[in-house]
Design a protein around this motif. Sequence first.
Motif, PDB file in Angstrom:
ATOM      1  N   THR A 198       0.835  -1.211   0.000  1.00  0.00           N
ATOM      2  CA  THR A 198       0.000   0.000   0.000  1.00  0.00           C
ATOM      3  C   THR A 198       0.864   1.253   0.000  1.00  0.00           C
ATOM      4  N   ALA A 199       2.018   1.190   0.685  1.00  0.00           N
ATOM      5  CA  ALA A 199       2.914   2.343   0.683  1.00  0.00           C
ATOM      6  C   ALA A 199       3.483   2.580  -0.713  1.00  0.00           C
ATOM      7  N   ILE A 200       3.825   1.502  -1.410  1.00  0.00           N
ATOM      8  CA  ILE A 200       4.336   1.647  -2.773  1.00  0.00           C
ATOM      9  C   ILE A 200       3.285   2.281  -3.673  1.00  0.00           C
ATOM     10  N   ASP A 201       2.057   1.823  -3.551  1.00  0.00           N
ATOM     11  CA  ASP A 201       0.987   2.378  -4.381  1.00  0.00           C
ATOM     12  C   ASP A 201       0.761   3.849  -4.057  1.00  0.00           C
ATOM     13  N   ASP A 202       0.878   4.204  -2.779  1.00  0.00           N
ATOM     14  CA  ASP A 202       0.719   5.612  -2.396  1.00  0.00           C
ATOM     15  C   ASP A 202       1.820   6.475  -3.006  1.00  0.00           C
ATOM     16  N   VAL A 203       3.046   5.970  -3.030  1.00  0.00           N
ATOM     17  CA  VAL A 203       4.174   6.744  -3.542  1.00  0.00           C
ATOM     18  C   VAL A 203       4.037   6.993  -5.036  1.00  0.00           C
ATOM     19  N   SER A 255      10.907   6.484  -9.864  1.00  0.00           N
ATOM     20  CA  SER A 255      11.507   5.229 -10.297  1.00  0.00           C
ATOM     21  C   SER A 255      11.450   4.203  -9.173  1.00  0.00           C
ATOM     22  N   ILE A 256      11.794   2.973  -9.506  1.00  0.00           N
ATOM     23  CA  ILE A 256      11.845   1.923  -8.489  1.00  0.00           C
ATOM     24  C   ILE A 256      12.885   2.273  -7.431  1.00  0.00           C
ATOM     25  N   ALA A 257      14.009   2.834  -7.852  1.00  0.00           N
ATOM     26  CA  ALA A 257      15.050   3.227  -6.897  1.00  0.00           C
ATOM     27  C   ALA A 257      14.540   4.284  -5.929  1.00  0.00           C
ATOM     28  N   GLU A 258      13.744   5.216  -6.431  1.00  0.00           N
ATOM     29  CA  GLU A 258      13.193   6.250  -5.563  1.00  0.00           C
ATOM     30  C   GLU A 258      12.176   5.673  -4.595  1.00  0.00           C
ATOM     31  N   VAL A 259      11.365   4.729  -5.078  1.00  0.00           N
ATOM     32  CA  VAL A 259      10.413   4.056  -4.188  1.00  0.00           C
ATOM     33  C   VAL A 259      11.166   3.348  -3.064  1.00  0.00           C
ATOM     34  N   ALA A 260      12.240   2.658  -3.423  1.00  0.00           N
ATOM     35  CA  ALA A 260      13.034   1.951  -2.416  1.00  0.00           C
ATOM     36  C   ALA A 260      13.609   2.937  -1.400  1.00  0.00           C
ATOM     37  N   VAL A 298      10.765  -5.020   2.459  1.00  0.00           N
ATOM     38  CA  VAL A 298      11.138  -3.936   1.543  1.00  0.00           C
ATOM     39  C   VAL A 298      12.128  -4.440   0.504  1.00  0.00           C
ATOM     40  N   ALA A 299      13.138  -5.196   0.947  1.00  0.00           N
ATOM     41  CA  ALA A 299      14.128  -5.733   0.011  1.00  0.00           C
ATOM     42  C   ALA A 299      13.475  -6.662  -1.007  1.00  0.00           C
ATOM     43  N   ALA A 300      12.547  -7.503  -0.552  1.00  0.00           N
ATOM     44  CA  ALA A 300      11.837  -8.412  -1.462  1.00  0.00           C
ATOM     45  C   ALA A 300      10.976  -7.637  -2.442  1.00  0.00           C
ATOM     46  N   ALA A 301      10.391  -6.533  -1.992  1.00  0.00           N
ATOM     47  CA  ALA A 301       9.553  -5.715  -2.874  1.00  0.00           C
ATOM     48  C   ALA A 301      10.379  -5.089  -3.988  1.00  0.00           C
ATOM     49  N   VAL A 302      11.567  -4.616  -3.656  1.00  0.00           N
ATOM     50  CA  VAL A 302      12.442  -4.004  -4.670  1.00  0.00           C
ATOM     51  C   VAL A 302      12.860  -5.049  -5.702  1.00  0.00           C
ATOM     52  N   ILE A 303      13.211  -6.249  -5.222  1.00  0.00           N
ATOM     53  CA  ILE A 303      13.587  -7.326  -6.141  1.00  0.00           C
ATOM     54  C   ILE A 303      12.413  -7.680  -7.048  1.00  0.00           C
ATOM     55  N   ALA A 304      11.216  -7.757  -6.465  1.00  0.00           N
ATOM     56  CA  ALA A 304      10.028  -8.124  -7.248  1.00  0.00           C
ATOM     57  C   ALA A 304       9.727  -7.074  -8.311  1.00  0.00           C
ATOM     58  N   LEU A 305       9.857  -5.799  -7.962  1.00  0.00           N
ATOM     59  CA  LEU A 305       9.596  -4.735  -8.940  1.00  0.00           C
ATOM     60  C   LEU A 305      10.645  -4.734 -10.042  1.00  0.00           C
ATOM     61  N   ASP A 306      11.895  -4.971  -9.670  1.00  0.00           N
ATOM     62  CA  ASP A 306      12.947  -5.051 -10.690  1.00  0.00           C
ATOM     63  C   ASP A 306      12.700  -6.209 -11.656  1.00  0.00           C
ATOM     64  N   ALA A 346      -0.107  -4.220 -13.314  1.00  0.00           N
ATOM     65  CA  ALA A 346      -0.993  -3.663 -14.336  1.00  0.00           C
ATOM     66  C   ALA A 346      -1.857  -2.567 -13.737  1.00  0.00           C
ATOM     67  N   GLY A 347      -1.982  -1.465 -14.481  1.00  0.00           N
ATOM     68  CA  GLY A 347      -2.796  -0.364 -14.010  1.00  0.00           C
ATOM     69  C   GLY A 347      -1.988   0.718 -13.346  1.00  0.00           C
ATOM     70  N   SER A 348      -0.686   0.456 -13.083  1.00  0.00           N
ATOM     71  CA  SER A 348       0.188   1.469 -12.493  1.00  0.00           C
ATOM     72  C   SER A 348       0.735   2.358 -13.586  1.00  0.00           C
ATOM     73  N   PRO A 349       1.012   3.630 -13.300  1.00  0.00           N
ATOM     74  CA  PRO A 349       1.622   4.483 -14.308  1.00  0.00           C
ATOM     75  C   PRO A 349       3.031   4.038 -14.603  1.00  0.00           C
ATOM     76  N   ALA A 350       3.495   4.265 -15.811  1.00  0.00           N
ATOM     77  CA  ALA A 350       4.840   3.856 -16.215  1.00  0.00           C
ATOM     78  C   ALA A 350       5.876   4.688 -15.470  1.00  0.00           C
ATOM     79  N   PRO A 351       6.840   4.050 -14.797  1.00  0.00           N
ATOM     80  CA  PRO A 351       7.846   4.795 -14.062  1.00  0.00           C
ATOM     81  C   PRO A 351       8.942   5.322 -14.965  1.00  0.00           C
ATOM     82  N   VAL A 352       9.701   6.309 -14.433  1.00  0.00           N
ATOM     83  CA  VAL A 352      10.862   6.772 -15.176  1.00  0.00           C
ATOM     84  C   VAL A 352      11.971   5.755 -14.980  1.00  0.00           C
ATOM     85  N   ALA A 353      13.001   5.823 -15.805  1.00  0.00           N
ATOM     86  CA  ALA A 353      14.104   4.864 -15.709  1.00  0.00           C
ATOM     87  C   ALA A 353      14.826   5.033 -14.394  1.00  0.00           C
ATOM     88  N   SER A 354      15.269   3.899 -13.840  1.00  0.00           N
ATOM     89  CA  SER A 354      16.006   3.942 -12.568  1.00  0.00           C
ATOM     90  C   SER A 354      17.405   4.490 -12.807  1.00  0.00           C
TER      91      SER A 354
END
Length: 436
Positions: free
Chosen positions: A378-383, A394-399, A414-422, A428-436
């Motif tokens: 939920t925190a990732i979706d909020d960010v 970017s994913i790096a900024e979310v981390a 948190v570490a598992a979430a970053v790996i999963a996003l990478d 699906a349905g999330s806006p496209a992030p900028v490059a990390s």
Amino acid sequence: MSTVPIASSRSQWLPAYLALVVATSVATGVASWMFLPRPELGPLLLLCLMGILSFQIREPDVGLRISFSFLSIILLASAAIVGAFGAWLVGSVSMLIDRRQRRWTATMFNAAMSGFVGAAGAMVYAMLGGVEGSGTVGLSTVALARDLGWPLFAADVVACLLNAALLSGVIHFDQGIPFGVQVRRVLSGSGVAFVGYGIIGLLFVILWYPAGLGAFSALLVLAPLLAARWAFIQYGEELRSHERTIDTLVTALGTKEPAAVDRSRRAAVLAEWIAEELGLTPGQIGTVRYAATLHEIGHLGVATRLLRRSPASLSPTERRVIDGHCVVGARMIEGIDFLEDARSGIRHQHERFDGTGRPDGRAGQDIPIAARIVAVTTAIDDVIREPGAAPVVSIAEVARRLRGDPGRFDPDVVAAAVIALDKHGWPAGSPAPVAS
């Protein structure tokens, strides 16, 4: 026998994996034809017909997009009746005629996998001293257990493990699910039945040769085969019933807060990815997914006017009312048996890892794993959807933001979430992030 449809390739290694499985299976079939005893034509044709029938009337969904048929029983009996080449041919032919599958790659993989599993089981049976064909006639009870029962059981276990490994490999390359996680999923979903139904295969062989019934034994084992199919139909229907219940709850939430439907779906996908990276069991992954899907169900008990206001405009009292949705949501699903484990994930999603959160001030590992994962999703979706976020972070900024408050989240999650996003990208349905 479990099989799986192949969607679109997510890995450059998927075509190579498919080619390797097909080539290995073909080589196994050729080698068994050239160097091992060849089967009698009559039993071979009958077993091929039974294999085709079993696959055509399979249960198409026992969860995780995996189907199950009683072909494994036919393959096991084939190990003792028609040997390695016969079992390979029965498995391959049974899968090649697939009226439900439109993707030729999936058909070829399933046929190759089934043929290879059948031949491997037959080879294990032979290596352990298993008696083929008419050699079982006249054996004593002790000899039957030694020369038929034990080798057939070992062949059944090996076939089950090999089936799970090959399936998990293709799902890993196709969908990015960790191999070990998928193996546990397959074994927990159909592995016990795969091995357990081996007793029917043993019965088939005993009726065929020691009992002297020959091909007529196929009719006698038809009843337990259909009973096995019925059991999996019931299991699949139970899983679908669970999904319908979840969909109904999410739809009810959507009538009050339409945007919550997409949030629930994104949270479920991301939570499942994180759970997989953490190596949770299939049961735990299911609990996490349910908790993430229904993490906002308590909003049904919150006044709509509060949900529609911006967080900055809420008074402290109103903020506490909204924050209490997790307790309300846990109460709302009380009494739904299959969601019982997910209730704690919903109730404790606002706890903090340092113990200063709500509603019970739990800390560290005392917070249910489902709640720790839901908090991060939920925190990732909020960010990534925060007002005025342009361009999307970017994913790096979310981390960086998740780690910016070390007392809030479980660092392992948190570490598992970053790996999963990478690995998977944004749900699906999330806006496209900028490059990390």
